[in-house]
Design an enzyme around this catalytic site. Structure first.
Site: not given
Ligand code: HBI
Ligand code: FE
Length: 442
Positions: A295, A300, A340, A359
């Site tokens: 992913h 990303h 996302e 992804s």
């Molecule tokens: N933590 N490692 C990681 N990766 C993410 O994509 C991620 C996260 N914590 C919170 C989050 N995404 C989502 O809650 C977003 O809305 C911020």
């Molecule tokens: Fe993500």
């Protein structure tokens, strides 16, 4: 000062109006009690009023602010705790000035005459946030697990002790990593792990043709050339990080799993992307209930090599710094439907730039399906997203998506939305020092 939130109601979470709640009350809230990391802002006052149940009383109350020239900066309401039967509302009001000021005292005196109940809450507080690059070492060490969204029983690796051991090993590497370390530790992936990557990589690449924005495909081609993206190789976070630093100044910091919304978003303000380093379980190579390296790298990483798209993440990140607790989920929702699951028009066609789409085989198929029962698409509208779409599904495909006209369109809309976050200060990223500057003392 901002009055643009006047008249809106913000009580979609249980943490409503923490900004207006007095410090000692906040400490009673068990979620907050563990977190002592708050700044105090001194020249604002918060009050809670339960107005008398009379016609036009809210209008009259707001008129008092005009009368004394006091600037209202935030208002929200929720059904009163004390006057349930009469269906009264509590109004949480933040305004500029302290109780030491004559106009504020007069204002409170007038308001109390039209209230059943008035509480002075003191000053709103601002959640602690990193301002120095190395402050990032204070965050990212705690990850969410079972009960915070991921159901352990749903996890394909749930019963595989060997997989769990491997995950712990990789998590340990991330926990040891410090921002001043020269390199992100390299992981020597096993044949099983590479097998999972090998299953996904060529198949995903085929899906990208005609579906991913051109910037994504361009970056991916470059990353094949310069940082180890290949069918039979799981790229190393360090190599990708070095590449991103050279392209846009973004970097990757390893992390053991899901971070809290606040910590994850805060990192983006510093152009730091917290990335997992483990890979999903081999029994289900096309499914993962949590972020994994496929992913992160296939969704990303290529977008962080493009300044225009990477900037969108940073804008949301900057908005999250010191953002009131009750407001933060809105940014999470905005992040969800853009970074996302965002789409963007390109020569009259919808293309994906969201990592959650790029992804995921299921999402790519569904999002671009020509069949009758297809998802719905709406023009990007950040306020609409943040206010009304927080209930998105996390373990199935999205029923609808938001599409921007161009990256400029996305940029402008996200910027405008983020500028409206109710914070009593502004933040800036200093490109040279990699620190955050705050325009007033907090
Ligand atoms: N933590 N490692 C990681 N990766 C993410 O994509 C991620 C996260 N914590 C919170 C989050 N995404 C989502 O809650 C977003 O809305 C911020
Ligand atoms: Fe993500």
């Amino acid at each position: 000062s901002s009055t643009h939130h006047v008249g809106k109601r913000f009580f979609t979470t249980s943490q409503t109006a923490q900004a207006a709640v007095p410090a000692d009350t906040m400490r009673d809230n068990s979620e907050i009690a563990e977190d002592q990391r708050y700044f105090e802002v001194n020249d604002k006052t918060g009050i809670i009023v339960t107005l008398k149940d009379e016609k036009g009383v809210l209008n009259k109350a707001l008129g008092v602010f005009d009368k004394y020239g006091v600037c209202l900066s935030h208002i929200e309401s929720k059904p009163s705790k004390f006057y349930k039967k009469s269906k009264a509302y509590d109004f949480y009001l933040d305004f500029e000035g302290s109780f030491d000021d004559e106009p504020v005292r007069n204002l409170i005196s007038d308001l109390s005459k039209m209230s059943k109940h008035l509480t002075i809450c003191g000053t709103p507080e601002v959640p602690w946030f990193p301002t120095n690059f190395y402050d990032l070492d204070k965050i990212g060490k705690e990850t969410l697990s079972e009960g915070d969204g991921i159901q352990e029983a749903d996890h394909p690796g749930f019963r595989d002790e060997e997989y769990k051991k491997r995950r712990n090993f990789i998590t340990e590497l991330a926990l040891k990593y410090q921002m001043y370390d020269k390199e992100v530790p390299r992981v020597e992936y096993t044949d099983t792990e590479v097998g999972v990557w090998q299953h996904c990589y060529p198949k995903l690449k085929k899906h990208y043709v005609g579906r991913a924005v051109k910037e994504f495909n361009e970056s991916l081609a470059q990353m094949e050339k310069y940082c180890g993206f290949a069918e039979d190789n799981i790229p190393q976070l360090e190599d990708i990080s070095q590449y991103l630093i050279s392209k846009t100044g973004w970097r990757i910091r390893p992390v053991g799993g899901l971070l809290s919304q606040r910590e994850f978003l805060n990192g983006l303000a510093f152009k730091v992307f917290h990335s997992t380093q483990y890979i999903r379980h081999h029994s289900a190579p096309e499914y993962t209930p949590e972020p994994d390296i496929i992913h992160e790298l296939m969704g990303h990483a290529p977008m962080f090599a493009n300044k225009h798209y990477a900037d969108l993440s940073q804008m949301i990140g900057l908005a999250s710094l010191g953002c009131p607790d009750h407001y933060l989920p809105r940014l999470g929702t905005l992040y969800w439907f853009t970074i996302e699951f965002g789409l963007c028009m390109e020569e009259g066609e919808r293309k994906a730039y969201g990592a959650g789409i790029l992804s995921s085989f299921g999402e790519l198929d569904w999002c671009f399906s020509q069949e009758e029962k297809a998802p719905k698409f709406f023009p990007l509208d950040c306020e609409e997203i943040a206010e009304n779409h927080g209930d998105f599904p996390i373990s199935s495909v999205q029923p609808y998506y938001f599409v921007s006209e161009s990256w400029e369109d996305a940029r402008k809309k996200i910027r405008d939305y983020c500028d409206a976050i109710p914070r009593p200060f502004n933040v800036f990223y200093n490109e040279k020092t990699q620190n955050i500057e705050v325009d007033r003392k907090i």
